[in-house]
Scaffold this motif. Structure first.
Motif, PDB file in Angstrom:
ATOM      1  N   ASP A  73       0.813  -1.223   0.000  1.00  0.00           N
ATOM      2  CA  ASP A  73       0.000   0.000   0.000  1.00  0.00           C
ATOM      3  C   ASP A  73       0.843   1.268   0.000  1.00  0.00           C
ATOM      4  OD1 ASP A  73      -2.504  -1.359   0.205  1.00  0.00           O
ATOM      5  OD2 ASP A  73      -1.999  -1.799   2.295  1.00  0.00           O
ATOM      6  N   ILE A  76       7.778   3.696   2.786  1.00  0.00           N
ATOM      7  CA  ILE A  76       8.317   4.793   3.596  1.00  0.00           C
ATOM      8  C   ILE A  76       9.814   4.562   3.750  1.00  0.00           C
ATOM      9  CG2 ILE A  76       8.319   5.907   5.867  1.00  0.00           C
ATOM     10  CD1 ILE A  76       5.448   5.253   6.218  1.00  0.00           C
ATOM     11  N   ASN A  88      14.514   8.235  -2.847  1.00  0.00           N
ATOM     12  CA  ASN A  88      13.684   8.997  -3.783  1.00  0.00           C
ATOM     13  C   ASN A  88      13.876   8.542  -5.226  1.00  0.00           C
ATOM     14  OD1 ASN A  88      11.998  10.758  -2.379  1.00  0.00           O
ATOM     15  ND2 ASN A  88      13.617  12.254  -2.052  1.00  0.00           N
ATOM     16  N   TYR A  89      15.129   8.249  -5.595  1.00  0.00           N
ATOM     17  CA  TYR A  89      15.374   7.828  -6.975  1.00  0.00           C
ATOM     18  C   TYR A  89      14.924   6.384  -7.199  1.00  0.00           C
ATOM     19  CZ  TYR A  89      17.569  12.161  -8.540  1.00  0.00           C
ATOM     20  OH  TYR A  89      17.783  13.473  -8.913  1.00  0.00           O
ATOM     21  N   ALA A  91      12.316   5.181  -5.682  1.00  0.00           N
ATOM     22  CA  ALA A  91      10.849   5.243  -5.607  1.00  0.00           C
ATOM     23  C   ALA A  91      10.202   5.447  -6.974  1.00  0.00           C
ATOM     24  CB  ALA A  91      10.421   6.346  -4.638  1.00  0.00           C
ATOM     25  N   ARG A  92      10.966   5.970  -7.949  1.00  0.00           N
ATOM     26  CA  ARG A  92      10.450   6.093  -9.324  1.00  0.00           C
ATOM     27  C   ARG A  92       9.987   4.758  -9.867  1.00  0.00           C
ATOM     28  NH1 ARG A  92      15.462   9.056 -12.229  1.00  0.00           N
ATOM     29  NH2 ARG A  92      16.558   7.314 -11.284  1.00  0.00           N
ATOM     30  N   PRO A  95       5.153   1.406  -7.937  1.00  0.00           N
ATOM     31  CA  PRO A  95       3.837   1.799  -8.441  1.00  0.00           C
ATOM     32  C   PRO A  95       2.899   2.322  -7.361  1.00  0.00           C
ATOM     33  CG  PRO A  95       3.920  -0.569  -8.156  1.00  0.00           C
ATOM     34  CD  PRO A  95       5.260  -0.043  -7.715  1.00  0.00           C
ATOM     35  N   LYS A  96       3.399   2.534  -6.155  1.00  0.00           N
ATOM     36  CA  LYS A  96       2.549   2.979  -5.056  1.00  0.00           C
ATOM     37  C   LYS A  96       3.162   4.205  -4.367  1.00  0.00           C
ATOM     38  CE  LYS A  96      -0.818   0.072  -5.347  1.00  0.00           C
ATOM     39  NZ  LYS A  96      -1.854  -0.199  -4.378  1.00  0.00           N
ATOM     40  N   PRO A  97       2.364   4.889  -3.531  1.00  0.00           N
ATOM     41  CA  PRO A  97       2.863   6.117  -2.897  1.00  0.00           C
ATOM     42  C   PRO A  97       4.133   5.907  -2.076  1.00  0.00           C
ATOM     43  CG  PRO A  97       0.504   5.987  -2.627  1.00  0.00           C
ATOM     44  CD  PRO A  97       0.941   4.666  -3.202  1.00  0.00           C
ATOM     45  N   PHE A  98       4.914   6.977  -2.021  1.00  0.00           N
ATOM     46  CA  PHE A  98       6.160   6.944  -1.264  1.00  0.00           C
ATOM     47  C   PHE A  98       6.238   8.157  -0.340  1.00  0.00           C
ATOM     48  CE2 PHE A  98      10.535   8.370  -0.664  1.00  0.00           C
ATOM     49  CZ  PHE A  98      11.039   7.265   0.002  1.00  0.00           C
ATOM     50  N   VAL A  99       6.602   7.908   0.914  1.00  0.00           N
ATOM     51  CA  VAL A  99       6.809   8.981   1.895  1.00  0.00           C
ATOM     52  C   VAL A  99       8.281   8.988   2.295  1.00  0.00           C
ATOM     53  CG1 VAL A  99       6.339   9.710   4.276  1.00  0.00           C
ATOM     54  CG2 VAL A  99       4.460   8.962   2.798  1.00  0.00           C
TER      55      VAL A  99
END
Lengths: 330, 330
Positions: A73, A76, A88-89, A91-92, A95-99
């Motif tokens: 889901d 983090i 951060n790189y 996380a590209r 396919p799901k949200p990243f905090v």
């Protein structure tokens, strides 16, 4: 409200631990899922090498539970690089949200704690907490490129190379996150970026004593209490602070002293970095909990929130420690 | 689970907004609590000036509700500097736990969203979300020191100078955080650090359409939808993307275009930075909601997760957008 929160519905479902050469050769080396023989990991920059380690740890973590990236889901994570570049790189590719979170070397516990709270709150079912650190990327950014061969101070610690992904869920497993304590930022006017262990000891003291006070516990309530990366100096100072306040210190160790063979590996006062507490906790302590060799452990990841820019302006170093308590599910 | 979460118990109790000279002279200048006439704010470095603005915004926010720092359960914040220096170094002065987040210019909505979730989960009663950005500190770090007078590209945006603290609680007030959407990190292979607006438009598109899909809404369900800092270029691209997907765009604006007088102030394509969406939302939109001139607004803070180190390695720029929906309490 106190700074500690007890949890009822947060479990560890899987993990993936990847490390660099010295960690693999160290006393816990055989506990890790994958070890790289050099700092490049087949990539053409150290930053990309760190990202590869993190990607590998995520793949291992998911594969173990036969899950795909899209089954999660929320992700983090944090790391030591400016703009938390590694997470951060990476996380590209997700396919799901990243905090993104940042707590320097405390990011392992911070990402685990925030993930746990969002599960406990009922907002998400499956969260992956991810952190990494890499000796060559961190040393270049915070001090000097390793290749310069700058002479190290006696108080120096050694940034661990590794990446850890951990799957947390609301579905019962063998080990759960039983409580968390978020830390205050403290500053004891230390200004030497080559002596982080000593700077962080007061932050660890603050978080551990707050945790004990909030939950009416002591060292005796844990089979083991580990700090993240205080090193031999900081570890000693923390013990002294506890003793001065008449707190009985038992079952205590520091991940920075556990990850390496301090006598025979060239790591100065011990390991540091997000990967230090992450590797020791998920590679070593988590299996011990699964095997019921420990019933309950407290992990207190310490972080020096050092900004080289502010050190150049002669500012002192803020530090923080965040804690998670892991427990066997009976 | 979807990426959007509806909330029942999260309210805005207070705010403090502090800005720099250009923001104060801009069309919304009179809405802000405090404006500084220069970039030094009486401090001897720009980093300390940014910290002073953040401290002032916190003081104003607390004073408005006659609260002390210790009355707050938790502080959550981020800024644009390496190691989120502004918030971490200010956090030394706070007597309660601090959680650092990093989402570049999306940090305003990210800190508001995470604070909201922890309140909704029942873990804390009062949280302060805080963000800042400063033109001189950000430009030096991401591009060139302002003093160099480097010629700017036509696509450049102007990092806003300001700081925003917002008190969120579970006690009913006039305005609430009604829902949030956490964003995915996307990358459309843009590699020019002087054209962030265009790079971020796809992230805004992704988060807005996900928000609408998850909650079965459209632009018509909001009196206003604002993006954080897409600038005139990115703003236009976002509209085109929406139209290409047959989505009717109404009541839409970009905070970067609202904060300044683009005709008469030298801000290139518009404002950017955490303070851009923060100042417009808490200084301008929040009072409009309190006055019931708007019933519901969607704020979509956009962030370019740019690492200068990775740009030097010719990597492209990951972007993200996090959204919060603010609503009048009837």
């Amino acid at each position: 409200m106190g700074n500690s929160i007890k949890l009822e519905n947060v479990y560890i479902a899987s993990t993936g631990t990847v490390c660099g050469p010295l960690e693999y050769q160290g006393p816990l080396g055989s506990s890790f899922d994958k070890g790289f023989g050099d700092y490049h990991c087949g990539e053409d920059s150290f930053e990309k090498a760190e990202r590869k380690m993190l990607r590998d740890s995520l793949d291992i973590c998911l594969k173990r539970e036969k899950l795909k990236q899209k089954d999660i889901d929320l992700y983090i994570g944090g790391d030591l690089l400016n703009q938390i570049t590694t997470v951060n790189y990476l996380a590209r590719e997700l396919p799901k949200p990243f905090v993104g979170i940042y707590g320097a070397c405390s990011s392992f516990c911070l990402s685990m704690a925030m993930s746990s709270l969002l599960i406990e709150g009922g907002f998400v079912d499956k969260v992956i907490a991810m952190v990494s650190s890499h000796n060559a990327t961190a040393e270049r950014q915070y001090r000097y490129p390793v290749e310069y061969g700058v002479q190290k101070k006696d108080t120096t610690t050694f940034t661990a190379t590794g990446a850890i992904s951990t799957l947390l869920t609301n579905q019962p497993t063998q080990v759960r996150v039983e409580s968390i304590t978020l830390g205050k930022v403290v500053d004891y006017s230390q200004d030497d970026p080559n002596d982080m262990g000593r700077a962080m000891a007061p932050a660890a003291y603050d978080t551990i004593t707050t945790h004990f006070e909030d939950l009416k516990r002591s060292f005796q309530d844990y089979d083991l209490v580990v700090t993240g990366d205080l090193s031999t100096y900081g570890h000693k100072i923390l013990k002294e602070m506890m003793q001065r306040h008449k707190i009985d210190v038992v079952h205590y160790n520091d991940c920075g002293c556990m990850l390496y063979d301090l006598q025979n590996q060239e790591v100065f006062q011990g390991g540091s970095g997000c990967a230090c507490s992450g590797l020791v906790t998920m590679g070593h302590l988590y299996p011990m909990l699964k095997d019921k060799k420990y019933k309950r452990v407290l992990v207190v990841a310490t972080g020096a929130l050092l900004s080289p820019m502010m050190s150049a302006q002669k500012d002192t170093i803020p530090c923080v420690a965040h804690a998670i308590s892991l427990e066997v599910v009976e």
